[in-house]
Scaffold this motif. Sequence first.
Motif, PDB file in Angstrom:
ATOM      1  N   MET A   1       1.119  -1.429  -0.192  1.00 15.08           N
ATOM      2  CA  MET A   1       0.224   0.002   0.479  1.00 15.08           C
ATOM      3  C   MET A   1       0.561   1.461  -0.101  1.00 15.08           C
ATOM      4  SD  MET A   1      -2.929   1.071   2.725  1.00 15.08           S
ATOM      5  CE  MET A   1      -3.998  -0.608   3.016  1.00 15.08           C
ATOM      6  N   THR A   2       0.798   2.607  -1.376  1.00 17.09           N
ATOM      7  CA  THR A   2       1.488   3.284  -0.587  1.00 17.09           C
ATOM      8  C   THR A   2       0.159   4.439   0.495  1.00 17.09           C
ATOM      9  OG1 THR A   2       0.020   3.613  -2.382  1.00 17.09           O
ATOM     10  CG2 THR A   2       2.316   3.238  -3.028  1.00 17.09           C
ATOM     11  N   TRP A   3       0.794   4.203   2.098  1.00 14.03           N
ATOM     12  CA  TRP A   3      -0.169   5.112   2.615  1.00 14.03           C
ATOM     13  C   TRP A   3       0.341   6.943   2.402  1.00 14.03           C
ATOM     14  CZ3 TRP A   3      -3.554   3.742   5.844  1.00 14.03           C
ATOM     15  CH2 TRP A   3      -4.243   2.311   6.396  1.00 14.03           C
ATOM     16  N   ALA A 291       3.568  -1.631 -10.368  1.00 10.36           N
ATOM     17  CA  ALA A 291       5.101  -2.754  -9.518  1.00 10.36           C
ATOM     18  C   ALA A 291       4.484  -3.112  -8.454  1.00 10.36           C
ATOM     19  CB  ALA A 291       6.433  -2.255 -10.471  1.00 10.36           C
ATOM     20  N   HIS A 292       4.531  -1.752  -7.486  1.00  6.77           N
ATOM     21  CA  HIS A 292       4.820  -1.765  -6.030  1.00  6.77           C
ATOM     22  C   HIS A 292       3.289  -2.873  -5.680  1.00  6.77           C
ATOM     23  CE1 HIS A 292       5.314   0.121  -1.732  1.00  6.77           C
ATOM     24  NE2 HIS A 292       4.449  -0.192  -1.215  1.00  6.77           N
ATOM     25  N   GLU A 293       2.788  -2.107  -6.194  1.00  2.00           N
ATOM     26  CA  GLU A 293       1.313  -3.056  -5.043  1.00  2.00           C
ATOM     27  C   GLU A 293       1.307  -4.101  -5.784  1.00  2.00           C
ATOM     28  OE1 GLU A 293      -0.458  -1.472  -3.428  1.00  2.00           O
ATOM     29  OE2 GLU A 293       0.421   0.219  -3.621  1.00  2.00           O
ATOM     30  N   SER A 295       4.266  -5.841  -6.570  1.00  2.00           N
ATOM     31  CA  SER A 295       4.533  -6.935  -5.435  1.00  2.00           C
ATOM     32  C   SER A 295       4.588  -7.601  -4.111  1.00  2.00           C
ATOM     33  CB  SER A 295       6.263  -5.751  -5.126  1.00  2.00           C
ATOM     34  OG  SER A 295       6.802  -6.012  -6.091  1.00  2.00           O
ATOM     35  N   HIS A 296       3.484  -6.394  -3.658  1.00  2.00           N
ATOM     36  CA  HIS A 296       2.733  -6.839  -2.300  1.00  2.00           C
ATOM     37  C   HIS A 296       2.374  -8.493  -2.523  1.00  2.00           C
ATOM     38  CE1 HIS A 296       3.752  -3.972  -0.098  1.00  2.00           C
ATOM     39  NE2 HIS A 296       3.166  -3.205  -0.564  1.00  2.00           N
ATOM     40  N   LEU A 297       1.658  -9.060  -3.363  1.00  2.00           N
ATOM     41  CA  LEU A 297       1.556 -10.394  -3.733  1.00  2.00           C
ATOM     42  C   LEU A 297       2.526 -11.549  -3.376  1.00  2.00           C
ATOM     43  CD1 LEU A 297      -0.825  -9.753  -7.122  1.00  2.00           C
ATOM     44  CD2 LEU A 297      -1.498  -8.979  -4.251  1.00  2.00           C
ATOM     45  N   TYR A 310       7.337  -5.701   4.746  1.00  2.00           N
ATOM     46  CA  TYR A 310       6.413  -5.279   3.462  1.00  2.00           C
ATOM     47  C   TYR A 310       6.222  -4.441   3.104  1.00  2.00           C
ATOM     48  CZ  TYR A 310       2.398  -4.040   6.089  1.00  2.00           C
ATOM     49  OH  TYR A 310       1.095  -2.905   6.662  1.00  2.00           O
ATOM     50  N   GLU A 311       6.384  -3.149   2.616  1.00  2.00           N
ATOM     51  CA  GLU A 311       6.452  -2.056   2.458  1.00  2.00           C
ATOM     52  C   GLU A 311       7.682  -2.485   1.686  1.00  2.00           C
ATOM     53  OE1 GLU A 311       4.625  -0.734   1.271  1.00  2.00           O
ATOM     54  OE2 GLU A 311       2.606  -1.145   2.520  1.00  2.00           O
ATOM     55  N   GLY A 312       8.599  -2.466   2.626  1.00  2.00           N
ATOM     56  CA  GLY A 312      10.500  -2.408   2.036  1.00  2.00           C
ATOM     57  C   GLY A 312      10.412  -3.281   1.009  1.00  2.00           C
ATOM     58  N   LEU A 313      10.261  -4.763   0.682  1.00  2.00           N
ATOM     59  CA  LEU A 313      10.024  -5.486   0.158  1.00  2.00           C
ATOM     60  C   LEU A 313       9.481  -4.817  -1.344  1.00  2.00           C
ATOM     61  CD1 LEU A 313       9.003  -9.187   1.239  1.00  2.00           C
ATOM     62  CD2 LEU A 313      11.395  -8.531  -0.213  1.00  2.00           C
ATOM     63  N   ALA A 314       8.298  -4.446  -1.486  1.00  2.00           N
ATOM     64  CA  ALA A 314       7.629  -3.265  -2.403  1.00  2.00           C
ATOM     65  C   ALA A 314       8.382  -2.015  -2.996  1.00  2.00           C
ATOM     66  CB  ALA A 314       6.325  -3.333  -1.901  1.00  2.00           C
ATOM     67  N   SER A 315       9.270  -1.484  -1.903  1.00  2.00           N
ATOM     68  CA  SER A 315       9.694  -0.887  -2.600  1.00  2.00           C
ATOM     69  C   SER A 315      11.054  -1.235  -3.027  1.00  2.00           C
ATOM     70  CB  SER A 315      10.315   0.335  -1.468  1.00  2.00           C
ATOM     71  OG  SER A 315       9.161   0.613  -1.061  1.00  2.00           O
ATOM     72  N   VAL A 370       9.796   4.621   7.623  1.00  2.00           N
ATOM     73  CA  VAL A 370       9.548   3.046   7.264  1.00  2.00           C
ATOM     74  C   VAL A 370       9.655   1.966   6.105  1.00  2.00           C
ATOM     75  CG1 VAL A 370       7.903   1.579   7.919  1.00  2.00           C
ATOM     76  CG2 VAL A 370       7.693   3.252   8.982  1.00  2.00           C
ATOM     77  N   TYR A 371       9.636   2.602   5.138  1.00  2.00           N
ATOM     78  CA  TYR A 371       9.464   2.166   3.774  1.00  2.00           C
ATOM     79  C   TYR A 371      11.153   1.372   3.060  1.00  2.00           C
ATOM     80  CZ  TYR A 371       4.347   3.010   2.389  1.00  2.00           C
ATOM     81  OH  TYR A 371       3.060   2.648   2.381  1.00  2.00           O
ATOM     82  N   TRP A 372      11.594   3.219   3.094  1.00  2.00           N
ATOM     83  CA  TRP A 372      13.279   3.279   2.926  1.00  2.00           C
ATOM     84  C   TRP A 372      14.326   1.780   3.430  1.00  2.00           C
ATOM     85  CZ3 TRP A 372      13.351   2.559  -2.356  1.00  2.00           C
ATOM     86  CH2 TRP A 372      12.451   2.858  -2.800  1.00  2.00           C
TER      87      TRP A 372
END
Length: 512
Positions: A1-3, A291-293, A295-297, A310-315, A370-372
């Motif tokens: 998610m891109t909060w 690609a980010h969303e 990747s959450h799958l 999970y935000e790190g993996l997707a980022s 958090v994401y990065w």
Amino acid sequence: MTWYRALPFLALGVMAVQASIYPVPALGESVHRYLARVDPALGELHVKACFAPDTPDALVAFDERAAQYLDHAVAHHQSARHALRARGTEISLHGLSDVACVEYQVSLDRAVSTSRRGPAIRVGRDLLLSPDIWLWRPFRRGAPEAIEIRFDLPAGVNVSVPWPVVDTSGPQAIYRVGGRPTDWPARMAFGRFEITEIPVGEARLRLAVLDGQPPADREAMRRWVEAGGKAVATLYGRFPIPSVQVLVMPIGRGREPVPWAEVMRGGGDAVHLYVDQTRPLEEFVADWTLAHELSHLLHPRIDSRDAWIYEGLASYYQNVLRARAGLLPPTTAWSELHAGFQRGLNATPPDRTLAQVTETMASDGLFMRVYWSGAAIALLADTELRRRSRGRLSLDVALARLQACCLPSNRWWTGPELMHELDRLSGTNVFTTLYRHHVHSARFPDLREAYRQLGIDARSGEVKLRDDAPLAPIRRAIMQGPDGPRQAGPPGPGGSADPVDSAPRAVSPSRG
Ligand SMILES: [Zn+2]
């Protein structure tokens, strides 16, 4: 998610994890059959629920507002009609032991709001809604039971749902509701759209592009989603889950091609994309959000107290996958990662740990930390796995094994549980070591040594790649993937041939 991009739109709620309150029905249990009929104006829903082998104790809704939209509910009981009343989120069938069917009417019109988090919103002439506002589920002894649902739709109207299809042999598909925890959110749509099945290897992306003013270019949206799906499939030669609901909501002019997007897991896996449909295909293809969303799958649903995982993996993968798909040159992908790490570093308060910042990011807005941080830890894990194993292991391989053992997943995972499983699947301690080192650290992950070894030089402010660095082959392998350099570029008018379709590679899980 891109909060963090949602802040202009949403009043954010608390991102607390709720363990599923109710057990999930297993396949093979009795299945109740529902028929849902929507009117041509998409304002009313009539539901007939028939029970097998016998009457449940109650019908329960998982949205507290559901009773507000419920109009008439009647039980067919001993050849008479018996009026039913909702008390809160429950309609008791107690004492009505031989009820074969219940019929009820729901006003979708009354549920429509203008908030994107509302129970239902109009998207052009189409309707996007939470199934929980109309789906009263059968409960027996305090547990939900499985349902099979069919829809009776007016001519030209279609439905998009997150639930798996169990039967397509009749005039209407039959969907099965029951595998996922009942409190996981979901969205569905009624409208005059088509469902386009996009094959990515064995997987199917079930795309619906909702109405918009002006309407979106459906073919452009299909090509964009297909390119994103194929980019994710480059990770380990197949798309991570067999079927995903993809909803595109054209919301008009925005500051970027995809102002808001999210993954939902209720009922099944889904990606929801709110787009500025006035922009050309090239801008969508160049954008990182899809690609980010997608990747959450690659991971199961993880406790939000460890959202950095999970935000790190997707980022991380939003850049790596686009490079591998030929959508970004490798140098640009490294520059994008570096710019993200810099944003993370700049958003790192001196006195709070990664765990603490993760817990409060929705209120204090420190999303970049958090994401990065998570993306930096993903890079460290990927590099270390490749270095230790001389390229035999990687983050891709660990995630491929996770997919083979555990996806799709119908339950919450904790962060430490996922890290232990990735260690077990890779036969290393890379993940738990990184977890323990960083989760209680107040510092942004130190990448200086990794940069030096990989040959990433950002001292001048501009990223330069050095091929004389000891781990330069690993750096190249990260952006090239297992198949080496790719020729594929952005999707052309006729679509592009993709090795994923013709030669899916199996990565067999080793248990060590
Ligand atoms: Zn995300």
